[in-house]
Design a protein around this motif. Structure first.
Motif, short mmCIF file in Angstrom:
data_model
loop_
_atom_site.label_atom_id
_atom_site.label_comp_id
_atom_site.label_asym_id
_atom_site.label_seq_id
_atom_site.Cartn_x
_atom_site.Cartn_y
_atom_site.Cartn_z
N ALA A 1 0.84 -1.20 0.00
CA ALA A 1 0.00 0.00 0.00
C ALA A 1 0.87 1.25 0.00
O ALA A 1 0.61 2.20 -0.75
N GLU A 2 1.92 1.26 0.81
CA GLU A 2 2.84 2.39 0.84
C GLU A 2 3.51 2.60 -0.52
O GLU A 2 3.67 3.74 -0.98
N ALA A 3 3.91 1.51 -1.17
CA ALA A 3 4.56 1.61 -2.48
C ALA A 3 3.60 2.18 -3.53
O ALA A 3 3.99 3.03 -4.34
N VAL A 4 2.35 1.74 -3.50
CA VAL A 4 1.36 2.25 -4.46
C VAL A 4 1.12 3.74 -4.21
O VAL A 4 1.10 4.55 -5.15
N ILE A 5 0.95 4.11 -2.96
CA ILE A 5 0.72 5.52 -2.62
C ILE A 5 1.92 6.36 -3.02
O ILE A 5 1.77 7.46 -3.58
N PHE A 6 3.12 5.86 -2.78
CA PHE A 6 4.34 6.59 -3.17
C PHE A 6 4.40 6.79 -4.68
O PHE A 6 4.70 7.87 -5.17
N GLN A 7 4.10 5.73 -5.44
CA GLN A 7 4.15 5.81 -6.90
C GLN A 7 3.10 6.74 -7.47
O GLN A 7 3.35 7.47 -8.42
N LEU A 8 1.91 6.73 -6.89
CA LEU A 8 0.83 7.59 -7.38
C LEU A 8 1.03 9.05 -6.98
O LEU A 8 0.62 9.95 -7.71
N GLY B 1 -9.57 8.12 -6.09
CA GLY B 1 -10.60 8.04 -5.06
C GLY B 1 -10.09 7.95 -3.64
O GLY B 1 -10.83 7.61 -2.73
N GLY B 2 -8.81 8.23 -3.42
CA GLY B 2 -8.26 8.20 -2.07
C GLY B 2 -7.52 6.90 -1.80
O GLY B 2 -7.56 5.96 -2.58
N SER B 3 -6.85 6.85 -0.66
CA SER B 3 -5.96 5.72 -0.38
C SER B 3 -6.63 4.59 0.39
O SER B 3 -6.00 3.57 0.64
N LYS B 4 -7.87 4.72 0.77
CA LYS B 4 -8.48 3.68 1.59
C LYS B 4 -9.48 2.78 0.85
O LYS B 4 -9.73 1.67 1.27
N TRP B 5 -10.05 3.24 -0.25
CA TRP B 5 -11.10 2.45 -0.89
C TRP B 5 -10.61 1.10 -1.38
O TRP B 5 -11.33 0.13 -1.39
N TRP B 6 -9.37 0.99 -1.76
CA TRP B 6 -8.86 -0.28 -2.27
C TRP B 6 -8.24 -1.12 -1.16
O TRP B 6 -7.80 -2.24 -1.42
N GLN B 7 -8.22 -0.63 0.04
CA GLN B 7 -7.79 -1.43 1.19
C GLN B 7 -9.08 -1.88 1.89
O GLN B 7 -9.41 -1.45 2.97
N TRP B 8 -9.79 -2.78 1.23
CA TRP B 8 -11.19 -3.08 1.49
C TRP B 8 -11.47 -4.07 2.60
O TRP B 8 -12.60 -4.21 3.02
N ARG B 9 -10.50 -4.83 3.08
CA ARG B 9 -10.79 -5.94 3.99
C ARG B 9 -11.40 -5.48 5.31
O ARG B 9 -11.02 -4.46 5.86
N ARG B 10 -12.31 -6.28 5.78
CA ARG B 10 -12.93 -6.01 7.07
C ARG B 10 -11.93 -6.29 8.19
O ARG B 10 -10.99 -7.06 8.03
#
Length: 181
Positions: free
Chosen positions: A92-99, A108-117
């Protein structure tokens, strides 16, 4: 109308027959096209017909249909694994860094794709041909090829079970292990 194997089979059977006959009758003009192979031609038509049929059903119906368990053939080795939370956080950190901040906002922000309950884990499967696995274990060599397979559906519908046939074909043709999620 119910959305199950029988209703889908009923909906696509005319397409299968029509495509087969069309392919057979028009085989000479098709020789230089990708649709020259009947399996490609049939597959493409089946997907089109399935999507057309699915458009008349609710999202819940489609999710229920595509999340059905599919047995693994005995010649395929499947090993279920749990992805450690630290690896998920690092990814997640790598994706956020790259984007970058602007890119994260665009998607759409950094949390929508970190979907797990809360309290759930991210599971994946190593899939490979059993013969390749046994050969590799006997020779004590590492696998020379690895493929990451992320199925479409955006966790909206579909599953690794649904895609396992395609994944195992990739594994067989490449002589590879496939990590599928």
């Amino acid at each position: 109308m119910v959305f199950n194997t029988i209703s889908v089979g009923t909906a696509v059977t005319p397409t299968v027959i029509e495509t087969y006959l069309s392919h057979y009758l028009n085989r000479k003009p098709l020789r230089q096209k990708p649709t020259a192979h009947i399996s490609y031609h049939e597959g493409l038509q089946l997907i089109r017909r399935f999507l057309h049929n699915a458009a008349y059903h609710t999202v819940e119906d489609i999710q229920a249909f595509t999340s059905q368990w599919v047995p693994t053939p005995r010649w395929v080795k499947v090993e279920e694994v749990t992805i450690p939370q630290k690896a998920i956080d690092n990814a997640a950190e790598a994706v956020i860094f790259q984007l970058g901040h602007k890119g994260v906002d665009r998607v759409g922000g950094s949390k929508w794709w970190q979907w797990r309950r809360e309290g759930t884990s991210l599971r994946a499967e190593w899939i490979e041909m059993r013969a390749d696995h046994d050969k590799r274990k006997h020779s004590e060599e590492h696998c020379k090829r690895t493929m990451l397979y992320v199925h479409g559906g955006a966790y909206f519908f579909g599953s690794v079970d649904e895609h396992r046939y395609q994944i195992q074909r990739h594994a067989r043709k490449l002589g590879a292990r496939v990590l599928a999620r």
